[in-house]
Motif scaffolding. Structure first.
Motif, short mmCIF file in Angstrom:
data_model
loop_
_atom_site.label_atom_id
_atom_site.label_comp_id
_atom_site.label_asym_id
_atom_site.label_seq_id
_atom_site.Cartn_x
_atom_site.Cartn_y
_atom_site.Cartn_z
N PHE A 80 -5.68 37.17 131.40
CA PHE A 80 -4.98 36.75 132.87
C PHE A 80 -6.90 36.53 132.98
CE2 PHE A 80 -2.18 39.97 133.30
CZ PHE A 80 -1.12 38.76 133.97
N ALA A 81 -7.37 36.64 131.94
CA ALA A 81 -9.43 36.17 131.77
C ALA A 81 -9.14 34.49 131.87
CB ALA A 81 -9.64 36.86 131.03
N ASN A 82 -8.28 34.46 130.54
CA ASN A 82 -8.19 32.55 129.86
C ASN A 82 -7.62 32.17 131.37
OD1 ASN A 82 -9.90 33.08 127.93
ND2 ASN A 82 -7.23 33.99 126.43
N ILE A 83 -6.19 32.42 131.41
CA ILE A 83 -5.94 31.70 132.90
C ILE A 83 -6.80 31.96 134.21
CG2 ILE A 83 -4.43 32.06 134.85
CD1 ILE A 83 -2.69 31.10 132.61
N ALA A 84 -8.03 33.20 134.98
CA ALA A 84 -8.23 31.97 135.87
C ALA A 84 -9.39 31.63 135.52
CB ALA A 84 -8.78 33.88 135.94
N ARG A 85 -9.90 31.11 133.77
CA ARG A 85 -11.11 30.90 133.85
C ARG A 85 -10.29 29.31 133.59
NH1 ARG A 85 -12.27 28.66 128.44
NH2 ARG A 85 -11.08 29.85 127.74
N PHE A 86 -8.99 28.48 133.25
CA PHE A 86 -8.91 27.90 133.53
C PHE A 86 -8.50 27.02 134.44
CE2 PHE A 86 -7.30 27.78 129.03
CZ PHE A 86 -7.98 26.55 128.24
N ILE A 87 -7.93 27.86 135.47
CA ILE A 87 -7.81 27.64 137.04
C ILE A 87 -9.15 27.31 137.42
CG2 ILE A 87 -7.13 29.15 139.48
CD1 ILE A 87 -5.00 29.80 137.29
N GLU A 88 -10.04 27.90 137.62
CA GLU A 88 -11.29 27.71 138.24
C GLU A 88 -12.13 26.17 137.73
OE1 GLU A 88 -15.59 30.63 138.75
OE2 GLU A 88 -13.73 31.27 137.49
#
Length: 333
Positions: A80-88
């Motif tokens: 989830f942290a990596n998903i959030a980073r890419f989305i941001e």
């Protein structure tokens, strides 16, 4: 205290109208046939004086906050942290900001956080839905608010979503263990009816059937007391004595590895669904089903921004392939 620069100050400095300055700052210079020379002059002056637009006033005028609400299960989990980073990063490049929060898969917390975002009038929502929030999601849909779900979806609601192929990912992981010669392959999963967990169970059972093996399934609950779950899993190991274990999530795998270490027994073969930073550092390194994180983030932000721009009316329901990262923990010695 330094005086705040206003559009009227810029207009006065340059001897032009406030309307002209506003058109230029809102990207409408070409539409309003304002010359490139004047546009450059205004933008250079804005940069020089350090003008910052009033975002609240702009949102009231345009009806958009340029903010996206990202509701995820657990920001400490690398997936989830990596998903959030890419989305941001992708949202930022398109002029949007992200506010995100973790729900810990708690229904009351999820409902409260979604309502908080509604109160703040975010433009759109990216959500990993907890069990029990179908009514909340339906409320967003009924209000025609841009929305896309990921990691899992709600079967009874027609929503946009992006998921990975959990059935095939789990099948491939279990088949790999069977092809290595393991006979007593256990699945450790959650008490959950969420689609991603249900599909991982389905993939495991299909592979067990394909290779004509006996299923060994252990369901645990780690949300409340990890040590109790560890003790429960240790009892399962002692009773069933699996020679291989497929964990349905990476945090289950971490708890399971702790349980095995505490027992001080020979380690069975191990595969985890979802990779984790620790898995390459553990000895032996841990085999994992890896979801295509950047591709998921791409699909999510594109689907949502197309809704926000009014370009997408048809439902987009995307399933992406996962890959099996074979490491030491699943290879027959």
């Amino acid at each position: 205290m330094k005086k705040k620069i206003l559009i009227s100050d810029i207009a006065k400095d340059l001897g032009i109208s406030v309307t002209t300055v506003s058109f230029i700052l809102n990207g409408k210079a070409k539409e309003k046939r304002i010359s490139e020379g004047l546009t450059k002059r205004v933008l250079d002056h804005v940069k020089k004086v350090g003008y910052k637009p009033n975002e609240l006033a702009k949102s009231l005028r345009t009806g958009k906050t340029k903010i996206i609400g990202l509701v995820i299960e657990d920001i400490s989990n690398p997936f989830f942290a990596n998903i959030a980073r890419f989305i941001e990063a992708k949202a930022y490049s398109r002029g949007y900001r992200i506010i995100y929060c973790s729900t810990d898969n708690d229904v009351d917390r999820t409902i409260a956080l979604v309502q908080l975002f509604r109160d703040r009038h975010v433009d759109g929502y990216i959500i990993t839905p907890s069990e029990g929030i179908a009514e909340t999601i339906q409320s967003l849909l009924s209000s025609q608010l841009p929305l896309v779900l990921f990691d899992r979806y709600l079967p009874n609601l027609q929503t946009n979503y992006v998921v990975s192929d959990n059935v095939k990912g789990a099948y491939d992981a279990t088949a790999h263990l069977a092809e290595q010669g393991y006979k007593r392959i256990a699945l450790v999963t959650l008490y959950s009816s969420q689609t991603q967990m249900r599909d991982r169970m389905d993939g495991y059972m299909r592979a067990i059937d394909t290779y004509k093996l006996q299923p060994y399934v252990k369901k645990v609950n780690v949300n409340h007391d990890e040590q109790a779950a560890i003790v429960d899993f240790q009892s399962f190991l002692a009773e069933q004595q699996p020679d291989a274990v497929f964990f349905a999530t990476n945090y289950l795998a971490i708890s399971g590895l702790k349980a095995i270490k505490q027992l001080d027994i020979p380690m069975p073969a191990v595969v985890s669904y979802d990779d984790h930073t620790l898995f390459k550092l553990f000895s032996p390194t841990i085999t994992a089903v890896s979801q295509p994180i950047e591709a998921i983030a791409d699909e999510l932000i594109n689907i949502l921004l197309n809704q926000l721009d009014g370009k997408e009316r048809a439902l987009k329901q995307v399933m992406l392939p996962s890959s099996l990262l074979i490491r030491e923990s699943s290879l027959k010695k």
